[in-house]
Design an enzyme around this catalytic site. Structure first.
Site, PDB file in Angstrom:
ATOM      1  N   GLY A  13       0.847  -1.200   0.000  1.00 20.00           N
ATOM      2  CA  GLY A  13       0.000   0.000   0.000  1.00 20.00           C
ATOM      3  C   GLY A  13       0.874   1.239   0.000  1.00 20.00           C
ATOM      4  CG  PHE A  14      -0.834   5.249   0.301  1.00 25.50           C
ATOM      5  CD1 PHE A  14      -0.527   6.233  -0.610  1.00 25.50           C
ATOM      6  CD2 PHE A  14      -2.135   4.780   0.364  1.00 25.50           C
ATOM      7  CE1 PHE A  14      -1.493   6.764  -1.447  1.00 25.50           C
ATOM      8  CE2 PHE A  14      -3.109   5.294  -0.462  1.00 25.50           C
ATOM      9  CZ  PHE A  14      -2.793   6.288  -1.377  1.00 25.50           C
ATOM     10  CD  GLU A 171     -13.645  12.654   0.073  1.00 20.62           C
ATOM     11  OE1 GLU A 171     -12.815  13.565   0.051  1.00 20.62           O
ATOM     12  OE2 GLU A 171     -13.336  11.454   0.082  1.00 20.62           O
TER      13      GLU A 171
HETATM   14  C1  LIG Z   1     -12.287   5.191   1.569  1.00 18.08           C
HETATM   15  C2  LIG Z   1     -10.977   5.742   2.066  1.00 18.08           C
HETATM   16  C3  LIG Z   1     -10.641   7.059   1.788  1.00 18.08           C
HETATM   17  C4  LIG Z   1      -9.435   7.594   2.234  1.00 18.08           C
HETATM   18  N1  LIG Z   1      -9.138   8.885   1.939  1.00 18.08           N
HETATM   19  C5  LIG Z   1      -7.948   9.394   2.296  1.00 18.08           C
HETATM   20  C6  LIG Z   1      -7.571  10.720   1.925  1.00 18.08           C
HETATM   21  O1  LIG Z   1      -8.342  11.432   1.279  1.00 18.08           O
HETATM   22  N2  LIG Z   1      -6.341  11.169   2.303  1.00 18.08           N
HETATM   23  C7  LIG Z   1      -5.476  10.385   3.013  1.00 18.08           C
HETATM   24  O2  LIG Z   1      -4.365  10.823   3.314  1.00 18.08           O
HETATM   25  N3  LIG Z   1      -5.800   9.138   3.399  1.00 18.08           N
HETATM   26  C8  LIG Z   1      -7.002   8.622   3.060  1.00 18.08           C
HETATM   27  N4  LIG Z   1      -7.352   7.348   3.425  1.00 18.08           N
HETATM   28  C9  LIG Z   1      -6.427   6.594   4.296  1.00 18.08           C
HETATM   29  C10 LIG Z   1      -5.261   6.025   3.514  1.00 18.08           C
HETATM   30  O3  LIG Z   1      -5.734   5.294   2.407  1.00 18.08           O
HETATM   31  C11 LIG Z   1      -4.458   5.137   4.463  1.00 18.08           C
HETATM   32  O4  LIG Z   1      -4.000   5.914   5.529  1.00 18.08           O
HETATM   33  C12 LIG Z   1      -3.284   4.502   3.728  1.00 18.08           C
HETATM   34  O5  LIG Z   1      -3.729   3.637   2.720  1.00 18.08           O
HETATM   35  C13 LIG Z   1      -2.410   3.736   4.726  1.00 18.08           C
HETATM   36  O6  LIG Z   1      -1.346   3.158   4.047  1.00 18.08           O
HETATM   37  P1  LIG Z   1      -0.756   1.758   4.527  1.00 18.08           P
HETATM   38  O7  LIG Z   1       0.423   1.496   3.673  1.00 18.08           O
HETATM   39  O8  LIG Z   1      -0.592   1.762   5.990  1.00 18.08           O
HETATM   40  O9  LIG Z   1      -1.918   0.704   4.214  1.00 18.08           O
HETATM   41  P2  LIG Z   1      -2.657   0.384   2.860  1.00 18.08           P
HETATM   42  O10 LIG Z   1      -2.417   1.417   1.834  1.00 18.08           O
HETATM   43  O11 LIG Z   1      -4.070   0.079   3.226  1.00 18.08           O
HETATM   44  O12 LIG Z   1      -1.942  -0.958   2.360  1.00 18.08           O
HETATM   45  C14 LIG Z   1      -2.010  -2.138   3.085  1.00 18.08           C
HETATM   46  C15 LIG Z   1      -1.675  -3.293   2.167  1.00 18.08           C
HETATM   47  O13 LIG Z   1      -1.462  -4.453   2.949  1.00 18.08           O
HETATM   48  C16 LIG Z   1      -2.060  -5.569   2.322  1.00 18.08           C
HETATM   49  N5  LIG Z   1      -2.329  -6.572   3.357  1.00 18.08           N
HETATM   50  C17 LIG Z   1      -3.096  -6.420   4.469  1.00 18.08           C
HETATM   51  N6  LIG Z   1      -3.066  -7.556   5.209  1.00 18.08           N
HETATM   52  C18 LIG Z   1      -2.261  -8.434   4.553  1.00 18.08           C
HETATM   53  C19 LIG Z   1      -1.847  -9.768   4.811  1.00 18.08           C
HETATM   54  N7  LIG Z   1      -2.218 -10.448   5.896  1.00 18.08           N
HETATM   55  N8  LIG Z   1      -1.036 -10.371   3.913  1.00 18.08           N
HETATM   56  C20 LIG Z   1      -0.635  -9.719   2.786  1.00 18.08           C
HETATM   57  N9  LIG Z   1      -1.003  -8.443   2.495  1.00 18.08           N
HETATM   58  C21 LIG Z   1      -1.791  -7.813   3.374  1.00 18.08           C
HETATM   59  C22 LIG Z   1      -3.299  -4.977   1.659  1.00 18.08           C
HETATM   60  O14 LIG Z   1      -3.743  -5.782   0.586  1.00 18.08           O
HETATM   61  C23 LIG Z   1      -2.800  -3.607   1.202  1.00 18.08           C
HETATM   62  O15 LIG Z   1      -2.308  -3.641  -0.109  1.00 18.08           O
HETATM   63  C24 LIG Z   1      -8.549   6.779   2.992  1.00 18.08           C
HETATM   64  C25 LIG Z   1      -8.881   5.455   3.263  1.00 18.08           C
HETATM   65  C26 LIG Z   1     -10.078   4.934   2.801  1.00 18.08           C
HETATM   66  C27 LIG Z   1     -10.430   3.507   3.083  1.00 18.08           C
END
Ligand SMILES: Cc1cc2nc3c(=O)[nH]c(=O)nc-3n(C[C@H](O)[C@H](O)[C@H](O)COP(=O)(O)OP(=O)(O)OC[C@H]3O[C@@H](n4cnc5c(N)ncnc54)[C@H](O)[C@@H]3O)c2cc1C
Length: 421
Positions: A13-14, A171
């Site tokens: 993810g991000f 939104e």
């Molecule tokens: C509807 C929505 C709108 C949003 N709008 C905004 C916004 O406008 N601005 C903003 O800054 N943030 C926004 N966010 C929040 C933002 O998307 C998150 O803060 C961000 O994605 C976090 O990044 P991350 O890398 O921690 O997790 P994520 O980007 O969620 O990535 C996690 C990854 O881990 C993988 N994963 C999870 N569990 C497992 C496992 N057991 N095994 C293998 N892979 C796994 C998933 O498939 C995913 O690809 C929004 C979120 C949502 C749901």
């Protein structure tokens, strides 16, 4: 002597992706990325897939295509179900890999705050599957209402309830109101889709509670102008197949969308380390788990409050900055004298209300209305991953803006598949 360090990143993810970018093509690192999906998802625009403005491929990009030229990066599409912190092994599907360093970037999942039974009567919005389920439900409800002939059923079908007055709830409410009151209105002959009711429910005293009060007020006014009913100070008491119950009112609806909160994703919750109330793993100033210094947690999976009163919020800039930080720390040989603990650079908050209206706040100024909307469009285009996605999103927006149409109004299944004779 082993010179290459092996880093396993769980989640593309991000946050996870920034670790990968920063360690890409480094001779001293071997990187293994494991994700249960085959794509990186731009979650901030999920609501536009749910409301038929954009297609799934506009906001998702295959992770393999991102890492094509990263020769030191290996990718597995698999769900991690176990981590052995004694032997440094990660288990997934039929495979297992050993790490020198582990980065947990597994993000969050929808939280029902202990009311798990509400899950089956509501739609969450966390991934593409969720967004497509909402899109299907909304589009089908118009079709079924057109067929129904029963005014009471039509009313229930065209009643959309969104729970949670944060950015996602706002939104969605604005976008569903726009779709039903304007975009598809001329396409139906029996029902008047302008009679659709969109209700946004918030337990607290105002929408967008993380924003300045002036922007919350503006958002409320603009949503009301678009025909959205807003109920503040209205905690939900129960949800069933017919709709929802508040302390003083019942609302019948077949489409209840839950946008009220998230918690750390499943795998994180099962790990044997200290967590906060949302199940996020508590980390130190270098995003490490204190008991296991070779294990890093970033983004929505982490509870980071080093030198701060409150943990950092679950937003994409936190995840991205932490991803880059952790990878740089690894590149710098974990030398704490060369790198100070992580500090977050807060770029501000944004939420869009609908066509030509959004709110945005940065450290020194605030924007609302048209200029907020332009800012919102710009930022969301810049942060989209991949040139093709940026271009297709931009074209879809221009087309929707000029024609008042939504480009992805497809229901993928046939209605009532015929029984086999
Ligand atoms: C509807 C929505 C709108 C949003 N709008 C905004 C916004 O406008 N601005 C903003 O800054 N943030 C926004 N966010 C929040 C933002 O998307 C998150 O803060 C961000 O994605 C976090 O990044 P991350 O890398 O921690 O997790 P994520 O980007 O969620 O990535 C996690 C990854 O881990 C993988 N994963 C999870 N569990 C497992 C496992 N057991 N095994 C293998 N892979 C796994 C998933 O498939 C995913 O690809 C929004 C979120 C949502 C749901």
């Amino acid at each position: 002597m082993k010179t290459k360090k092996k880093v396993i990143v769980i989640g593309a993810g991000f946050g996870g992706l920034q670790v990968v970018h920063t360690l890409a093509n480094r001779k001293d690192f071997e990187v293994i990325v494991i994700d249960k999906t085959n794509h990186h998802l731009f979650q901030p625009l999920l609501y536009q897939v749910a409301t038929a403005v954009l297609s799934p491929a506009d906001i998702a990009i295959p992770t393999r295509s991102i890492t094509t030229n990263y020769k030191n990066v290996k990718l597995y599409m698999a769900r991690v179900d176990k981590i052995d912190f004694e032997t440094n092994e990660v288990y997934f599907g039929n495979g297992k890999e050993t790490y020198d360093f582990l980065v947990i970037a597994t993000g969050a999942q929808t939280s029902y705050f202990g009311n798990e039974e509400w899950k089956k009567h509501t739609f969450g919005l966390k991934n593409l599957k969720d967004a497509l389920a909402i899109r299907r439900q909304i589009l089908l409800s118009f079709e079924e209402a057109e067929l129904s002939g029963d005014p009471e059923k039509i009313e229930q079908m065209l009643n959309y309830v969104i729970i949670g007055g944060g950015p996602t709830g706002v939104e969605l409410a604005g976008s569903i109101a726009e779709l039903s009151h304007n975009i598809i209105r001329k396409d139906f002959r029996i029902i008047d889709s302008a009679n659709t009711k969109v209700t946004l429910i918030e337990a607290g005293p105002r929408l967008l509670s993380n924003f300045h009060e002036d922007l919350s007020e503006f958002t409320k006014k603009k949503l009301e102008e678009r025909g959205v009913e807003i109920l503040l100070n209205s905690p939900v008491k129960s949800i069933d197949a017919d709709g929802i119950e508040l302390t003083n009112r019942k609302i019948k609806s077949k489409t209840v969308i839950w946008a009220a909160g998230v918690e750390a994703a499943g795998i994180t919750r099962a790990l044997p380390f200290s967590k906060d109330r949302s199940g996020r793993l508590i980390v130190d100033g270098y995003c490490r788990i204190s008991e296991k210094p070779n294990v890093y947690v970033i983004g929505d999976a982490a509870s980071f409050s080093y030198n701060m009163k409150r943990p950092l919020p679950g937003v994409s800039p936190v995840a991205m900055q932490q991803g880059r930080f952790v990878a740089s720390f690894l590149r710098n040989g974990l030398d704490e004298s060369r790198m100070r603990p992580f500090t977050y650079f807060d770029k501000g908050n944004m939420a869009t209300i609908g066509r030509t209206d959004a709110v945005a706040e940065f450290s020194i100024f605030r924007l609302k209305g048209f200029f907020g909307w332009m800012g919102w469009l710009f930022v969301h285009l810049v942060y989209q991953v991949g040139f093709k996605n940026k271009m297709s999103t931009l074209l879809s927006w221009i087309w929707s803006y000029l024609t008042f149409r939504a480009g992805a109004r497809l229901i993928q299944e046939e209605i009532n598949e015929p029984k086999q004779l």
